[in-house]
Design an enzyme around this catalytic site. Sequence first.
Site, PDB file in Angstrom:
ATOM      1  N   ASP A 266     -43.334  18.816  -8.923  1.00 21.68           N
ATOM      2  CA  ASP A 266     -42.867  18.017 -10.057  1.00 21.68           C
ATOM      3  C   ASP A 266     -42.762  16.558  -9.590  1.00 21.68           C
ATOM      4  O   ASP A 266     -42.833  16.269  -8.387  1.00 21.68           O
ATOM      5  CB  ASP A 266     -41.535  18.546 -10.592  1.00 21.68           C
ATOM      6  CG  ASP A 266     -41.322  18.113 -12.044  1.00 21.68           C
ATOM      7  OD1 ASP A 266     -41.980  17.146 -12.483  1.00 21.68           O
ATOM      8  OD2 ASP A 266     -40.499  18.736 -12.737  1.00 21.68           O
TER       9      ASP A 266
HETATM   10  C1  NOJ Z   1     -40.902  15.671 -14.765  1.00 23.58           C
HETATM   11  C2  NOJ Z   1     -40.778  16.933 -15.564  1.00 23.58           C
HETATM   12  O1  NOJ Z   1     -39.810  17.778 -14.991  1.00 23.58           O
HETATM   13  C3  NOJ Z   1     -42.079  17.705 -15.691  1.00 23.58           C
HETATM   14  O2  NOJ Z   1     -41.880  18.747 -16.612  1.00 23.58           O
HETATM   15  C4  NOJ Z   1     -43.198  16.808 -16.096  1.00 23.58           C
HETATM   16  O3  NOJ Z   1     -44.384  17.555 -16.222  1.00 23.58           O
HETATM   17  C5  NOJ Z   1     -43.331  15.722 -15.059  1.00 23.58           C
HETATM   18  N1  NOJ Z   1     -42.113  14.946 -15.022  1.00 23.58           N
HETATM   19  C6  NOJ Z   1     -44.521  14.796 -15.315  1.00 23.58           C
HETATM   20  O4  NOJ Z   1     -44.282  13.981 -16.383  1.00 23.58           O
END
Ligand code: NOJ
Length: 739
Positions: A266
């Site tokens: 993530d």
């Molecule tokens: C953080 C989020 O937790 C995740 O779900 C997302 O895909 C990413 N950012 C990228 O934007």
Amino acid sequence: MATGSKTAERDDDVESREAVVERLLASMTWEQKLAQLQIGYRPRLEEAKELVRAGIGGVFWPRSAAAANELQRAAVEETPHGIPLLIGLDVIHGQRTTFPVPLAQAASFEPGIAETDARISAAEAASGGVNWTFSPMIDVSRDPRWGRVVEGFGEDTRLNSVFGAAKIRGYQGDSLADDNSILACAKHFVAYGQAEGGRDYNTVDVSVQRLRNIYLEPFRAAVDAGAASVMAAFNTVSGRPAHVNEDLLTKILKEEWGFEGVVVGDADGVQNLMAHGVATDIADGLGQSFRAGLDVEMGGNVVDTDGNTPLSPAEVPLQRVDDAVRRVLRLKHSLGLFSNPYRDEASEILAPSGQSRAAARHAAEKSIVLLKNEDALLPLDPAPKRVLLVGPYAASSDHLGAWVQSFAEPAGTLAEAIRAECPDWSVTVMEGSPFFQSDPALLDAAVAAAAEHDVVIVAAGEPSALTGEASSRSDLRLPGGQEALIAAIAGTGKPFAVILFNGRPLVTSAWIDLAPSVLEAWHLGLEGPAAVARTLTGAANPGGRLPMTFPRSSSQIPIYYDHENTGRPASISATLDEGDIDVGLMGPDNLGDVFTSKYKDLPLGPQFSFGHGLSYTTFSYGQPQLATEELPLEALHSGTKVSLKIQLTNTGNRTGDEVTLLFIHDRTASLAQPVRRLRAFTRTSLDPGQTKTLEFSLGWEDLGFWDNEGSYLVEAGEFDIYIGGGLDDTAHHVLRLTQ
Ligand code: NOJ
């Protein structure tokens, strides 16, 4: 590979893919390999181009087909190996055409809604050069304080599994090589939805049996559905952050389930390992993550714009890096990027089409839940003459919900939609209360106006800014002066309905008994206002059901339908009535029920249960027929299914949809079992008087559970089978599994 299992890659494609992958791998340096293992998190176009020239394998979408082509060209023409790019974007519930938020889609109990959203969203996004979405989110959560419940499919494991698989089918289509297919990403692996206190990113400590039974199952289903990628979660799982959790990323996901796609981190999840306190510096964090099974880092820590990496070969075995690079290159090949990474810029979809709008409207109508409807106030048919539409959502266009694209087509307002849908109504629109404050002057004006109207519609809710990532709430009541507005309208004696626009279960106890009719309209996307207007008139008949329990009070959380019984289940409500303290403390209702599991100051159970939802028509069920009441375990294990039939009739005078739910309860087992577990569901549309026979079946995978050693067990004994329109409205049968 797993991604090929449902996406029809032919054998000769696989052969040529492996040849391409091995040829490239054999000629890449350590740095060039690592560069493939990174997706640059939101760099600006020029910065992205520099990273691409340095050999980076993936970038976030640069906002147009032309810019995407420019980056692909730099990758293909200006790097030694000419490897095309993965281009990622969070396409969660729409690109140009916004569909209902995922939680609302789950309320439809119709997985086809999610599949259609994903198919249309994939086509729109792919036309601009996106080839990877970070969706679906299949984090089961029983905590509505957590803002991210809006992105998932609610509190039930099976519902998340079925909807997650539908989304994956929609994004990935029949073949990844198709022009309008993009890679899906099942996220967040795993148990993110159990963040303590519902506070985003917070600690998760979970038993093996709960991890397996509740949180891992939707991911297992996602792998079975051919998900091309899985995202590691931000949280720790029993002390170990998911990004460095080898048991999860490698042993369970890759080895036990045979996942052959890519595990992506993530955003800055590796960087965060230092704050977690498990890595000393970024090289240490990267080393631990790749060793644990991460394949791609999201953020920008693996290589810099000069192609240098902080990671030395001593920190991760070459074999592991090669495995990760293979996974990335295979996906690129499956997408057809090596043949053509470019998009036709003239065909980029920049706005919704009539067809996509119609699909979004259909989805919105199917997602609405009728919570209450005393005296059949709704639909407003025959049409009222003078309607007062009041509340902060009356003239708000905040309908797209969390995770909406900044470039998505904007929604209109409910006031506009009602005027368009009901030209004969005379509609007065008033604010009544701002979202976040009380305003006595607005309230008084609304009350005075109510007297001049035949019916009042209160459009209330929580703005989408209070939902989604990093948007946890501690108090789930309507914010601002909205509760007071509802109470004041109730005080006028006018017939009224409340429409709720929100992205999570709300606490409604202060006003729910005052409101004759309540529609749960979530954040329904581009066509939400029109769908609500059509539901008010009866042109659409609500048939959605709650995918998450609505608590009576935030203090009841976590509260969910598939809880265990405890050794001392309560059967009688507590009655700590105001001004009646002596009675309340001990009884009278409580007298025989003192040492049981409950709150002394709350009635038992939630405000609205999982699965709750009404209709403008009525349905009745016949007697369920279980094909057999007894079955040897061995037969079940070798594939025999227990089938169950039940007749459903529309007994009212409108066409409508009924959601039928099939639950089981394993009466005695070696681990305490939930009082109910949803195993199957279906949504049926019937005309007045029409009857249909519904068929379900239960097999090995439906009747067992995972234990704390990670084994799946189906145990002999008696199972209650409940089938019907909701938790409290079910016919009952007993199935006996014998040794
Ligand atoms: C953080 C989020 O937790 C995740 O779900 C997302 O895909 C990413 N950012 C990228 O934007």
